[in-house]
Scaffold this motif. Structure first.
Motif, PDB file in Angstrom:
ATOM      1  N   MET A  21       0.845  -1.194   0.000  1.00  0.00           N
ATOM      2  CA  MET A  21       0.000   0.000   0.000  1.00  0.00           C
ATOM      3  C   MET A  21       0.879   1.242   0.000  1.00  0.00           C
ATOM      4  SD  MET A  21      -2.959   1.103   2.724  1.00  0.00           S
ATOM      5  CE  MET A  21      -1.942   2.058   3.857  1.00  0.00           C
ATOM      6  N   ASN A  22       0.619   2.137  -0.931  1.00  0.00           N
ATOM      7  CA  ASN A  22       1.374   3.386  -1.017  1.00  0.00           C
ATOM      8  C   ASN A  22       0.759   4.458  -0.122  1.00  0.00           C
ATOM      9  OD1 ASN A  22       3.128   2.348  -2.990  1.00  0.00           O
ATOM     10  ND2 ASN A  22       1.671   2.839  -4.606  1.00  0.00           N
ATOM     11  N   LEU A  23       1.604   5.321   0.382  1.00  0.00           N
ATOM     12  CA  LEU A  23       1.146   6.452   1.176  1.00  0.00           C
ATOM     13  C   LEU A  23       1.561   7.753   0.500  1.00  0.00           C
ATOM     14  CD1 LEU A  23       1.998   5.381   4.841  1.00  0.00           C
ATOM     15  CD2 LEU A  23      -0.203   5.220   3.680  1.00  0.00           C
ATOM     16  N   HIS A  24       0.827   8.821   0.787  1.00  0.00           N
ATOM     17  CA  HIS A  24       1.226  10.140   0.316  1.00  0.00           C
ATOM     18  C   HIS A  24       2.393  10.639   1.167  1.00  0.00           C
ATOM     19  CE1 HIS A  24      -1.948  10.822  -2.586  1.00  0.00           C
ATOM     20  NE2 HIS A  24      -2.871  10.458  -1.706  1.00  0.00           N
ATOM     21  N   GLU A  25       3.097  11.612   0.628  1.00  0.00           N
ATOM     22  CA  GLU A  25       4.239  12.193   1.329  1.00  0.00           C
ATOM     23  C   GLU A  25       3.849  12.711   2.711  1.00  0.00           C
ATOM     24  OE1 GLU A  25       7.136  16.141   1.010  1.00  0.00           O
ATOM     25  OE2 GLU A  25       5.815  15.599  -0.663  1.00  0.00           O
ATOM     26  N   TYR A  26       2.752  13.441   2.802  1.00  0.00           N
ATOM     27  CA  TYR A  26       2.374  14.035   4.087  1.00  0.00           C
ATOM     28  C   TYR A  26       2.005  12.970   5.110  1.00  0.00           C
ATOM     29  CZ  TYR A  26      -2.658  13.385   3.153  1.00  0.00           C
ATOM     30  OH  TYR A  26      -3.905  12.859   2.912  1.00  0.00           O
ATOM     31  N   GLN A  27       1.428  11.848   4.641  1.00  0.00           N
ATOM     32  CA  GLN A  27       1.095  10.754   5.544  1.00  0.00           C
ATOM     33  C   GLN A  27       2.361  10.074   6.051  1.00  0.00           C
ATOM     34  OE1 GLN A  27      -1.329   8.667   2.628  1.00  0.00           O
ATOM     35  NE2 GLN A  27      -3.183   9.082   3.824  1.00  0.00           N
ATOM     36  N   ALA A  28       3.292   9.826   5.138  1.00  0.00           N
ATOM     37  CA  ALA A  28       4.537   9.158   5.503  1.00  0.00           C
ATOM     38  C   ALA A  28       5.342   9.989   6.506  1.00  0.00           C
ATOM     39  CB  ALA A  28       5.368   8.898   4.246  1.00  0.00           C
ATOM     40  N   LYS A  29       5.362  11.284   6.300  1.00  0.00           N
ATOM     41  CA  LYS A  29       6.128  12.143   7.210  1.00  0.00           C
ATOM     42  C   LYS A  29       5.540  12.134   8.617  1.00  0.00           C
ATOM     43  CE  LYS A  29       8.251  15.424   3.975  1.00  0.00           C
ATOM     44  NZ  LYS A  29       8.252  16.809   3.483  1.00  0.00           N
ATOM     45  N   GLU A  30       4.230  12.104   8.721  1.00  0.00           N
ATOM     46  CA  GLU A  30       3.598  12.049  10.046  1.00  0.00           C
ATOM     47  C   GLU A  30       3.969  10.767  10.773  1.00  0.00           C
ATOM     48  OE1 GLU A  30       1.844  14.340  11.819  1.00  0.00           O
ATOM     49  OE2 GLU A  30       2.551  15.657  10.224  1.00  0.00           O
ATOM     50  N   LEU A  31       4.071   9.678  10.034  1.00  0.00           N
ATOM     51  CA  LEU A  31       4.467   8.406  10.641  1.00  0.00           C
ATOM     52  C   LEU A  31       5.934   8.433  11.058  1.00  0.00           C
ATOM     53  CD1 LEU A  31       2.661   5.876   8.266  1.00  0.00           C
ATOM     54  CD2 LEU A  31       2.007   6.547  10.580  1.00  0.00           C
ATOM     55  N   LEU A  32       6.787   9.047  10.253  1.00  0.00           N
ATOM     56  CA  LEU A  32       8.208   9.122  10.586  1.00  0.00           C
ATOM     57  C   LEU A  32       8.431   9.927  11.864  1.00  0.00           C
ATOM     58  CD1 LEU A  32      10.053   9.649   7.165  1.00  0.00           C
ATOM     59  CD2 LEU A  32       9.706   7.539   8.442  1.00  0.00           C
ATOM     60  N   LYS A  33       7.644  10.952  12.046  1.00  0.00           N
ATOM     61  CA  LYS A  33       7.795  11.800  13.239  1.00  0.00           C
ATOM     62  C   LYS A  33       7.541  10.996  14.518  1.00  0.00           C
ATOM     63  CE  LYS A  33       5.685  15.842  12.833  1.00  0.00           C
ATOM     64  NZ  LYS A  33       4.692  16.835  12.355  1.00  0.00           N
ATOM     65  N   LYS A  34       6.718   9.980  14.432  1.00  0.00           N
ATOM     66  CA  LYS A  34       6.451   9.136  15.603  1.00  0.00           C
ATOM     67  C   LYS A  34       7.680   8.314  15.993  1.00  0.00           C
ATOM     68  CE  LYS A  34       1.489   8.733  14.670  1.00  0.00           C
ATOM     69  NZ  LYS A  34       0.358   7.810  14.397  1.00  0.00           N
ATOM     70  N   TYR A  35       8.606   8.168  15.059  1.00  0.00           N
ATOM     71  CA  TYR A  35       9.853   7.447  15.325  1.00  0.00           C
ATOM     72  C   TYR A  35      11.027   8.411  15.491  1.00  0.00           C
ATOM     73  CZ  TYR A  35       7.575   3.001  14.345  1.00  0.00           C
ATOM     74  OH  TYR A  35       6.754   1.891  14.399  1.00  0.00           O
TER      75      TYR A  35
END
Length: 403
Positions: A1-15
């Motif tokens: 499943m692909n994610l948009h850039e803004y979605q991916a960045k929000e997930l990265l911030k959690k790490y």
């Protein structure tokens, strides 16, 4: 499943992975407000507007019929609003989308990170994916990041470094330091890069990614290491562990026929050919596609109905294939092992009667469990269906049908 850039960045911030901050919007006036908020928060006059689609090459791509790029910089609220207005609702054509392009429904208004300072800025490339040959995750990185990374890989492959990670031990400290060293970083930037790579790998594993690409990986003028862009693919087979991530799926970015096939648990991939295929088993499906090629045709799809196929799923697959206007013939090739041939035959009959007035030639090859019963069902149905025993015979009938 692909994610948009803004979605991916929000997930990265959690790490704890530093990213270029931004605000996703779907209206031009909202983009103007986003710019004002970013200016108050970060104090920069410039901001970047990025089209949010599931495809790369946005910076070089253009909105169809215009000179508007998919990524553009603005230095005022009015300019940001105009850029967003030019992009939203347009079809963005990039090297990855091809002429079909992608409709842009949302843009990301992001902070300017290319500000001047005491040290030079620098763009890098870094991605993590699975090396199936070695059975290990591999981190690929380069000192040459940015929009021309494909040319770097093609013309100067020696500038692409690889670091393999053993699945038993995970990313080791010396490996993160090696990556920072090969990127020619020093001092505070070196330390920040080690932290960045470590946290990014943790995100890759924790989110069950199949691919995580940061391009550019950016060193700011004050020695920070941040993700300016992010492309994230999640492993579909692991989504049962992440219901919150599955909810982020944007089906508007996916092929409608593939989405519909997923509702019936059909393994379907749309192709550009003229012969529709319905097969059970991935291996037999690939062999069937090869036979179609040898007969002079081109496969229009990959469709594996699986071992639990029934009349309902077969009818659904039949309907999906017929939605493709390029299809000139349909080849149904079933070897009845787990799946029963009579179930498939009944599905074909039901679909034929339900849809009605099907002008596309249909070739059916049914062998294995209950093949005789299936043949009898089709013969007594009165349908205009051609049957074959050997796969080569079926392929020959396909060739004749599309000639």
């Amino acid at each position: 499943m692909n994610l948009h850039e803004y979605q991916a960045k929000e997930l990265l911030k959690k790490y704890n992975v530093p990213v270029q901050e931004g605000i996703p919007v779907d209206r031009a006036d909202a983009a103007e407000e986003a710019y004002k908020n970013l200016k108050v928060q970060y104090g920069n006059s410039f901001a970047v507007v990025k089209a949010q689609i599931h495809a790369g090459g946005r910076g070089k791509g253009k909105i169809r019929g215009t000179e508007q790029r998919g990524v553009a910089v603005g230095k005022s609220a009015e300019e940001i609003k105009q850029i967003a207005s030019n992009i939203l609702g347009g079809v963005l054509e990039t090297i990855q989308t091809g002429p079909a392009g992608k409709l842009v429904s949302k843009v990301l208004v992001a902070q300017d990170v290319y500000y001047p300072g005491p040290n030079p800025i620098k763009e890098f490339y870094l991605s993590i994916l699975l090396d199936r040959g070695r059975g290990q995750n591999v981190i690929m990185y380069s000192t040459e990041g940015g929009m021309d990374i494909e040319e770097v890989a093609h013309n100067t492959p020696e500038k692409i470094f690889k670091e393999w990670v053993h699945p038993g031990g995970g990313l080791q400290g010396f490996q993160a330091r090696k990556i920072a060293f090969n990127l020619q970083l020093k001092g505070e930037a070196f330390k920040n890069c080690v932290k960045f790579v470590t946290n990014l790998y943790n995100a890759y594993v924790g989110l069950d990614c199949s691919m995580l690409e940061i391009n550019p990986l950016f060193k700011t003028a004050d020695e920070k290491i941040i993700a300016v862009d992010c492309k994230m693919n999640l492993d579909d087979n692991a989504l049962m562990r992440h219901p919150d991530l599955e909810a982020m799926r944007d089906i508007s970015e996916e092929d409608p026929t593939e989405v519909e096939a997923g509702k019936y648990n059909l393994n379907f991939v749309k192709l550009d050919g003229n012969v529709g295929c319905m097969v059970n088993g991935a291996g037999l499906a690939m062999a069937t596609m090869d036979m179609i090629k040898l007969s002079g045709g081109e496969p229009a799809n990959f469709l594996d109905v699986g071992g639990t196929a029934n009349a309902t799923t077969v009818e659904a697959g039949f309907r999906i294939i017929l939605k493709d206007p390029k299809v000139k013939a349909i080849l149904i090739n079933i070897f009845g092992g787990i799946v029963r041939c009579d179930r498939v035959a009944q599905g074909v009959i039901d679909a034929y009667k339900s849809i009605g007035n099907i002008e596309v030639p249909i070739i059916v090859r049914l062998q294995g469990t209950n093949a005789d019963e299936a043949k009898k069902l089709i013969e007594e149905s009165g349908l205009k269906v051609q049957s074959a025993i050997l796969l080569s015979e079926a392929a020959a009938l396909v060739g004749k049908a599309i000639a």
